[in-house]
Design a protein around this motif. Structure first.
Motif, PDB file in Angstrom:
ATOM      1  N   LEU A   1       6.381  -4.918   3.020  1.00 52.94           N
ATOM      2  CA  LEU A   1       6.975  -3.581   3.041  1.00 52.94           C
ATOM      3  C   LEU A   1       5.865  -2.563   2.816  1.00 52.94           C
ATOM      4  O   LEU A   1       4.720  -2.907   2.588  1.00 52.94           O
ATOM      5  CB  LEU A   1       8.061  -3.461   1.965  1.00 52.94           C
ATOM      6  N   HIS A   2       6.212  -1.279   2.861  1.00 53.57           N
ATOM      7  CA  HIS A   2       5.235  -0.216   2.638  1.00 53.57           C
ATOM      8  C   HIS A   2       5.175   0.168   1.170  1.00 53.57           C
ATOM      9  O   HIS A   2       6.202   0.194   0.488  1.00 53.57           O
ATOM     10  CB  HIS A   2       5.618   1.030   3.435  1.00 53.57           C
ATOM     11  N   SER A   3       3.990   0.518   0.721  1.00 58.37           N
ATOM     12  CA  SER A   3       3.857   1.073  -0.624  1.00 58.37           C
ATOM     13  C   SER A   3       4.348   2.521  -0.592  1.00 58.37           C
ATOM     14  O   SER A   3       4.505   3.112   0.479  1.00 58.37           O
ATOM     15  CB  SER A   3       2.401   1.013  -1.088  1.00 58.37           C
ATOM     16  N   ARG A   4       4.603   3.071  -1.750  1.00 60.87           N
ATOM     17  CA  ARG A   4       5.051   4.464  -1.838  1.00 60.87           C
ATOM     18  C   ARG A   4       3.827   5.367  -1.730  1.00 60.87           C
ATOM     19  O   ARG A   4       2.883   5.241  -2.509  1.00 60.87           O
ATOM     20  CB  ARG A   4       5.794   4.717  -3.148  1.00 60.87           C
TER      21      ARG A   4
ATOM     22  N   GLU B   1      -1.026  -5.605  -4.324  1.00 64.83           N
ATOM     23  CA  GLU B   1      -2.084  -4.997  -3.519  1.00 64.83           C
ATOM     24  C   GLU B   1      -1.565  -4.617  -2.148  1.00 64.83           C
ATOM     25  O   GLU B   1      -0.588  -5.179  -1.656  1.00 64.83           O
ATOM     26  CB  GLU B   1      -3.257  -5.977  -3.367  1.00 64.83           C
ATOM     27  N   THR B   2      -2.282  -3.665  -1.541  1.00 64.85           N
ATOM     28  CA  THR B   2      -1.979  -3.274  -0.169  1.00 64.85           C
ATOM     29  C   THR B   2      -3.072  -3.800   0.753  1.00 64.85           C
ATOM     30  O   THR B   2      -4.140  -4.209   0.296  1.00 64.85           O
ATOM     31  CB  THR B   2      -1.884  -1.745  -0.026  1.00 64.85           C
ATOM     32  N   ILE B   3      -2.811  -3.712   2.037  1.00 70.43           N
ATOM     33  CA  ILE B   3      -3.729  -4.217   3.053  1.00 70.43           C
ATOM     34  C   ILE B   3      -5.026  -3.411   3.118  1.00 70.43           C
ATOM     35  O   ILE B   3      -6.038  -3.890   3.584  1.00 70.43           O
ATOM     36  CB  ILE B   3      -3.016  -4.242   4.421  1.00 70.43           C
TER      37      ILE B   3
ATOM     38  N   ALA C   1      -5.722  -1.119  -1.876  1.00 73.00           N
ATOM     39  CA  ALA C   1      -5.317  -0.374  -3.056  1.00 73.00           C
ATOM     40  C   ALA C   1      -4.651  -1.329  -4.043  1.00 73.00           C
ATOM     41  O   ALA C   1      -3.866  -2.191  -3.649  1.00 73.00           O
ATOM     42  CB  ALA C   1      -4.355   0.741  -2.680  1.00 73.00           C
ATOM     43  N   SER C   2      -4.994  -1.186  -5.301  1.00 69.61           N
ATOM     44  CA  SER C   2      -4.332  -1.957  -6.356  1.00 69.61           C
ATOM     45  C   SER C   2      -3.284  -1.055  -6.975  1.00 69.61           C
ATOM     46  O   SER C   2      -3.602  -0.015  -7.549  1.00 69.61           O
ATOM     47  CB  SER C   2      -5.347  -2.399  -7.408  1.00 69.61           C
ATOM     48  N   ILE C   3      -2.035  -1.441  -6.816  1.00 70.71           N
ATOM     49  CA  ILE C   3      -0.925  -0.678  -7.360  1.00 70.71           C
ATOM     50  C   ILE C   3      -0.086  -1.638  -8.198  1.00 70.71           C
ATOM     51  O   ILE C   3      -0.445  -2.804  -8.346  1.00 70.71           O
ATOM     52  CB  ILE C   3      -0.097  -0.022  -6.235  1.00 70.71           C
TER      53      ILE C   3
ATOM     54  N   GLY D   1      -2.918   1.631   6.072  1.00 68.22           N
ATOM     55  CA  GLY D   1      -3.435   0.896   4.928  1.00 68.22           C
ATOM     56  C   GLY D   1      -2.458   0.720   3.791  1.00 68.22           C
ATOM     57  O   GLY D   1      -2.858   0.494   2.651  1.00 68.22           O
ATOM     58  N   LEU D   2      -1.165   0.781   4.060  1.00 69.89           N
ATOM     59  CA  LEU D   2      -0.209   0.750   2.954  1.00 69.89           C
ATOM     60  C   LEU D   2       0.774  -0.406   2.992  1.00 69.89           C
ATOM     61  O   LEU D   2       1.678  -0.477   2.164  1.00 69.89           O
ATOM     62  CB  LEU D   2       0.531   2.088   2.863  1.00 69.89           C
ATOM     63  N   GLU D   3       0.572  -1.358   3.891  1.00 71.24           N
ATOM     64  CA  GLU D   3       1.420  -2.544   3.858  1.00 71.24           C
ATOM     65  C   GLU D   3       1.094  -3.346   2.598  1.00 71.24           C
ATOM     66  O   GLU D   3      -0.063  -3.612   2.297  1.00 71.24           O
ATOM     67  CB  GLU D   3       1.194  -3.423   5.091  1.00 71.24           C
TER      68      GLU D   3
END
Length: 165
Positions: free
Chosen positions: A129-132, A12-14, A2-4, A118-120
């Motif tokens: 850390l984790h994404s929101r 980006e996330t994993i 994910a592109s945040i 999938g949010l690291e």
């Protein structure tokens, strides 16, 4: 992945959150008493996963407070707030804030929850850390709703999550 963003800066996330309709990945997270909780511990209940980088930031704290208020009225539903904070920090925050209607669980021990969901975060100053995000799991253990918050400093859409219950 994910592109945040973080304050508009790309990170980006994993991976991506689990797909709606899929079986929710199992997890083993650390509770405030240092026991381990798994998804099976909540079998037969609706589960709202309120996921964030750290309870010691204002937006993360606000999401815990908001879900705490909303959770009191929910039937057969548990709100679990997940971060990589140590259980001691989570307990301190909840005690100081009078948080009683949500559970806090930590992914500090292995980080596998962040990877499996999938949010690291993999890039930028919050890497590891984790994404929101918000993930809803129904009584049968299936993902029924997800929200990957596009900018980490923004709050999740509480109303959309609660309507999805």
């Amino acid at each position: 992945m994910a592109s945040i963003t973080l304050k508009g800066n790309p990170i980006e996330t994993i991976g991506n959150l689990p797909k709606v309709g899929s079986k929710a990945p199992n997890f083993s997270l650390v509770a405030p008493d240092l026991s381990h909780k798994t998804l099976a511990d909540y079998s037969g209940k609706k589960v709202i996963l309120n996921i964030f980088p750290s309870i010691d930031t204002s937006t993360c704290a606000t999401s815990v407070r908001t879900f705490n208020k909303k959770a009191a009225a929910l039937e057969n539903t548990i709100v679990i707030c997940v971060s990589k904070d140590l259980p001691f920090a989570q307990t301190r925050f909840c005690g100081a804030e009078g948080i009683e209607n949500v559970q806090v669980l930590s992914d500090f021990a292995t980080g596998s929850f962040g990877k499996d969901y999938g949010l690291e975060i993999t890039t930028g100053p919050l890497a590891h850390l984790h994404s929101r995000a918000v993930v809803l799991i129904d009584e049968q253990g299936n993902v029924s709703y997800t929200e990957q918050v596009s900018d980490i400093v923004d709050e999740p859409n509480y109303e959309a999550a609660l309507k999805a219950i």
